[in-house]
Design a protein around this motif. Sequence first.
Motif, PDB file in Angstrom:
ATOM      1  N   GLU A  53      20.019  14.310  21.934  1.00  0.00           N
ATOM      2  CA  GLU A  53      19.402  13.292  22.783  1.00  0.00           C
ATOM      3  C   GLU A  53      19.116  12.011  22.001  1.00  0.00           C
ATOM      4  N   VAL A  54      18.697  12.152  20.755  1.00  0.00           N
ATOM      5  CA  VAL A  54      18.422  10.992  19.903  1.00  0.00           C
ATOM      6  C   VAL A  54      19.733  10.295  19.546  1.00  0.00           C
ATOM      7  N   ALA A  55      20.742  11.073  19.201  1.00  0.00           N
ATOM      8  CA  ALA A  55      22.057  10.488  18.885  1.00  0.00           C
ATOM      9  C   ALA A  55      22.608   9.750  20.099  1.00  0.00           C
TER      10      ALA A  55
ATOM     11  N   VAL B 207      14.032   1.444  26.993  1.00  0.00           N
ATOM     12  CA  VAL B 207      13.647   2.768  26.509  1.00  0.00           C
ATOM     13  C   VAL B 207      13.402   3.718  27.678  1.00  0.00           C
ATOM     14  N   GLU B 208      12.796   3.233  28.751  1.00  0.00           N
ATOM     15  CA  GLU B 208      12.556   4.085  29.926  1.00  0.00           C
ATOM     16  C   GLU B 208      13.874   4.622  30.473  1.00  0.00           C
ATOM     17  N   GLY B 209      14.882   3.766  30.518  1.00  0.00           N
ATOM     18  CA  GLY B 209      16.196   4.179  31.000  1.00  0.00           C
ATOM     19  C   GLY B 209      16.838   5.215  30.094  1.00  0.00           C
TER      20      GLY B 209
ATOM     21  N   VAL C 292      18.303  11.019  29.017  1.00  0.00           N
ATOM     22  CA  VAL C 292      18.300  12.249  28.204  1.00  0.00           C
ATOM     23  C   VAL C 292      17.361  13.312  28.765  1.00  0.00           C
ATOM     24  N   GLY C 293      16.610  12.975  29.805  1.00  0.00           N
ATOM     25  CA  GLY C 293      15.722  13.950  30.426  1.00  0.00           C
ATOM     26  C   GLY C 293      14.404  14.151  29.699  1.00  0.00           C
ATOM     27  N   TRP C 294      14.004  13.181  28.914  1.00  0.00           N
ATOM     28  CA  TRP C 294      12.740  13.245  28.188  1.00  0.00           C
ATOM     29  C   TRP C 294      11.810  12.152  28.699  1.00  0.00           C
ATOM     30  N   SER C 295      10.522  12.277  28.370  1.00  0.00           N
ATOM     31  CA  SER C 295       9.586  11.187  28.648  1.00  0.00           C
ATOM     32  C   SER C 295       9.830  10.080  27.629  1.00  0.00           C
TER      33      SER C 295
ATOM     34  N   SER D 256      10.537   8.328  22.059  1.00  0.00           N
ATOM     35  CA  SER D 256      10.085   7.432  20.984  1.00  0.00           C
ATOM     36  C   SER D 256       9.651   8.231  19.757  1.00  0.00           C
ATOM     37  N   ALA D 257       8.911   9.303  19.969  1.00  0.00           N
ATOM     38  CA  ALA D 257       8.433  10.115  18.838  1.00  0.00           C
ATOM     39  C   ALA D 257       9.595  10.784  18.104  1.00  0.00           C
ATOM     40  N   ARG D 258      10.516  11.370  18.837  1.00  0.00           N
ATOM     41  CA  ARG D 258      11.655  12.051  18.211  1.00  0.00           C
ATOM     42  C   ARG D 258      12.595  11.054  17.538  1.00  0.00           C
TER      43      ARG D 258
END
Length: 143
Positions: free
Chosen positions: A28-30, A45-47, A52-55, A60-62
């Motif tokens: 997801e980060v990649a 960032v919201e998009g 990726v299906g994350w908040s 942001s944290a990952r």
Amino acid sequence: MNAHDREPAIAADLVGRRLDTRTPVAPEVAFAWRRTRTSQGRTRVEGLADEVGWSRKRLSARFRSQLGITPKRAARLVRFDHAARLLAAGHAVAGVAAESGYADQSPLHREVRSFTGLTPTAIATAPWLAIDDIAWPASSASR
């Protein structure tokens, strides 16, 4: 391939070095990094989080823990890099602002000043742009 098609060299190098020296990143980060690069820093960032299906907070944290910078900072670097290459290639500031996703010249000016301490016009003629023919191939030969 023209200057508009090349991947953002400065930001790609920064994140690429981080990717090379750390354990593999989450898919997801990649994905978020690739989307940031291919959108030239214009993806919100919201998009990315939705894709990726994350908040947003989790992404942001990952992203930060795995790449060393936040997705928002990465997008700013990619967008700035694109604008700086256009400026170095001799494009007018107003056109660069529009092409790079800034609302107008003022946000571009603030971003350039934030990253370099210089104005957009000054970075267009900065000697450090002329000597790096890997990051700035289109502008190096003409200087």
